[in-house]
Design an enzyme around this catalytic site. Structure first.
Site, short mmCIF file in Angstrom:
data_model
loop_
_atom_site.label_atom_id
_atom_site.label_comp_id
_atom_site.label_asym_id
_atom_site.label_seq_id
_atom_site.Cartn_x
_atom_site.Cartn_y
_atom_site.Cartn_z
N LYS A 171 -9.21 -56.46 69.30
CA LYS A 171 -10.23 -56.73 70.28
C LYS A 171 -10.90 -57.77 69.45
O LYS A 171 -11.69 -57.19 68.14
CB LYS A 171 -10.67 -55.50 70.64
CG LYS A 171 -12.20 -55.88 71.96
CD LYS A 171 -11.17 -55.99 73.07
CE LYS A 171 -11.68 -56.60 74.50
NZ LYS A 171 -11.14 -56.05 75.42
P1 NAD Z 1 -15.85 -61.68 83.47
O1 NAD Z 1 -17.60 -62.19 82.43
O2 NAD Z 1 -15.45 -62.89 84.02
O3 NAD Z 1 -16.92 -60.95 84.74
C1 NAD Z 1 -18.01 -60.05 84.55
C2 NAD Z 1 -18.26 -59.15 85.84
O4 NAD Z 1 -19.35 -58.25 85.31
C3 NAD Z 1 -19.77 -60.58 86.25
O5 NAD Z 1 -19.95 -60.79 87.71
C4 NAD Z 1 -20.95 -60.71 85.70
O6 NAD Z 1 -22.26 -61.03 86.52
C5 NAD Z 1 -20.84 -59.35 85.71
N1 NAD Z 1 -21.92 -58.30 85.07
C6 NAD Z 1 -22.52 -58.83 83.56
N2 NAD Z 1 -23.44 -57.85 83.18
C7 NAD Z 1 -23.79 -56.86 83.72
C8 NAD Z 1 -24.47 -55.82 83.92
N3 NAD Z 1 -25.77 -55.97 82.92
N4 NAD Z 1 -24.29 -54.92 85.16
C9 NAD Z 1 -23.55 -55.33 86.84
N5 NAD Z 1 -22.63 -56.72 85.87
C10 NAD Z 1 -22.98 -57.49 85.17
O7 NAD Z 1 -15.11 -60.13 83.01
P2 NAD Z 1 -14.01 -59.68 83.65
O8 NAD Z 1 -13.28 -60.34 81.84
O9 NAD Z 1 -14.18 -59.54 84.46
O10 NAD Z 1 -14.10 -58.41 82.51
C11 NAD Z 1 -14.47 -56.97 82.64
C12 NAD Z 1 -14.56 -55.50 82.31
O11 NAD Z 1 -13.17 -55.81 82.85
C13 NAD Z 1 -15.17 -55.75 80.95
O12 NAD Z 1 -14.50 -54.38 80.98
C14 NAD Z 1 -13.61 -55.96 80.67
O13 NAD Z 1 -13.03 -55.50 79.41
C15 NAD Z 1 -12.38 -55.41 81.59
N6 NAD Z 1 -11.29 -56.06 81.40
C16 NAD Z 1 -10.99 -57.70 81.83
C17 NAD Z 1 -9.88 -57.82 81.49
C18 NAD Z 1 -9.51 -59.60 81.71
O14 NAD Z 1 -7.97 -60.04 81.88
N7 NAD Z 1 -10.17 -60.33 82.62
C19 NAD Z 1 -8.74 -56.86 80.99
C20 NAD Z 1 -9.28 -55.49 81.60
C21 NAD Z 1 -10.51 -54.80 81.24
#
Ligand code: NAD
Length: 415
Positions: free
Chosen positions: A108
């Protein structure tokens, strides 16, 4: 990110590992071998800002384990990211790639910055400088980054380009790229889609009719928005959804397509017609069938776990549940589909993207989604069957299968 999360992030992954290791009777030496990261890197990213000034950012890459293949894991841009959090997220990737049985290890990375305060040109310079600092330790057979919170296909394209400038055309150095530069069809939706494939299986076991389920989603980014879309395509009702500034709620269900269009246009959910506003804290405690945390870690903690009213929690975010909260949810009889299974769809399609890059042979989206469904369904069924057989939670079962695979690979390769 709360203090709770920062304190807990490493503790959460160690605790989850140890619970499964205890259930397996894993010896102390193997535990130490599997828990200790392979390599940790911290770099200085000095960047010229648009106003002529200089700013120094700190970047991290933790490579946790490569027993089963090149290390794989996203890059997060967040002002509060630190080495502890990156370390715990890197370990999660090792267990995640093993749960779905794809030939990768775990890593990561992150840069402590707020991309909302950077211009596109500044963001590009931060990204390119970060890649130049990691140049010798990443690569298609070594360590392959991907998107995470606040990074997107454009950032991945810069990573690919910067690495390729030094090493020749190398699309397989990073996944989550735009289609035009070697990305895979279906990658952008993959984490949300994979989560819903797993939910379809879990709902059958529960049993719960997904077509009638009331679903609450925290986060409307990459993962949350697609999860919302696929849930509503199956007939489920998304009754609340949020971004970092708060959420919107409608007990009868929100029109997901219109909500996504509204968010894209206004860059906010506030004032969506017919909905009422709700805080991120209250949203988690809504009465619903399925809760999908899809934002940051540590949001279900000791102070609110007792008030969670969902029947099923699908951890689309990484580490959304602290250790104490996990125990509280277990006692309440709430089924938790752990992050290393629920959100593994993203890394699974990243694996497809990497194989397409290596072969320079590209798949149709239908093939991507079909293969994704196969892997997510099979992985859920394997984990659920271990959980039933050993009378443990889905999380412990998922860790047991993952630890077993990584331990075997380590032994076979020799230490
Ligand atoms: P992203 O940046 O596209 O979206 C994050 C979302 O969370 C946004 O809507 C943002 O407004 C919201 N957010 C941020 N801070 C917040 C808070 N304090 N309270 C509530 N909402 C909040 O990120 P993503 O890629 O969608 O990732 C989201 C989660 O999924 C993370 O934990 C990431 O590690 C996990 N994840 C992502 C992927 C991927 O393929 N993108 C894969 C596995 C896991």
């Amino acid at each position: 990110m709360s203090e709770t999360e920062r304190i807990d992030s490493e503790k959460i992954t160690h605790y989850q590992f140890d619970r499964a290791a205890d259930a397996m009777g894993l010896d102390g030496e193997t535990r130490e071998l599997l828990k200790t990261p392979f390599r940790e890197i911290q770099v200085k990213i000095a960047v010229k800002m648009d106003d002529g000034g200089l700013k120094v950012f700190v970047g991290y890459r933790v490579q946790h384990n490569n027993a089963r293949g090149p290390m794989k894991g996203g890059i997060r841009y967040h002002p509060e990211i630190d080495l502890h959090e990156v370390r715990s997220l890197a370990a999660l990737m090792t267990w995640k790639t093993a749960v779905v049985n794809i030939p990768f290890g775990g890593a990561k990375g992150g840069v402590a910055c707020d991309p909302k305060r950077l211009s596109p040109a500044e963001l590009e310079r931060v990204t390119r400088t970060f890649v130049s600092m990691l140049d010798t330790v990443i690569g298609p057979y070594q360590d392959i980054p991907a998107p995470d919170v606040n990074t997107n296909p454009q950032v991945m394209a810069w990573i690919m380009d910067e690495y390729s400038r030094r090493h020749g055309y190398t699309p397989g150095v990073v996944t989550g790229k735009p289609i035009e530069v070697g990305g895979s069809k279906g990658r952008e939706e993959a984490t949300g889609r994979g989560c819903v494939f797993v939910l379809q299986e879990a709902a059958r076991d529960y049993p719960l009719d997904l077509g009638k389920a009331r679903v609450v989603i925290q986060g409307i980014g990459n993962v949350g928005s697609h999860a919302a879309r696929f849930i509503s395509e199956l007939g489920g009702r998304v009754v609340a959804i949020s971004d970092s500034r708060g959420g919107i709620h409608h007990p009868e269900g929100l029109p997901v397509d219109r909500v996504l269009a509204y968010k894209a246009e206004k860059r906010s959910l506030a004032g969506f017609p017919g909905s009422r506003p709700i805080t991120n804290e209250a949203l988690l405690e809504l009465d619903c069938d399925i809760l999908i945390p899809s934002a940051l870690g540590g949001v279900i903690h000791r102070f609110n776990a007792d008030r969670i009213r969902a029947k099923l929690v699908a951890e689309a975010a990484n580490s959304p549940t602290t250790t104490t909260a996990d125990e509280i949810l277990e006692k309440k009889g709430i089924t938790v589909i752990p992050d290393i299974l629920a959100n593994a769809g993203g890394v699974t399609v990243s694996y497809f993207e990497w194989t397409q890059n290596l072969q320079q042979l590209y798949w149709e989206e239908e093939q991507v989604n079909r293969e994704l469904k196969k892997i997510m369904t099979r992985s859920y069924q394997q984990v659920a069957s271990i959980a039933r057989e050993k009378k443990v939670t889905l999380r412990v079962a998922a860790y047991m299968t993952a630890i077993d695979k990584v331990a075997r690979a380590t032994r076979l390769r020799g230490i």
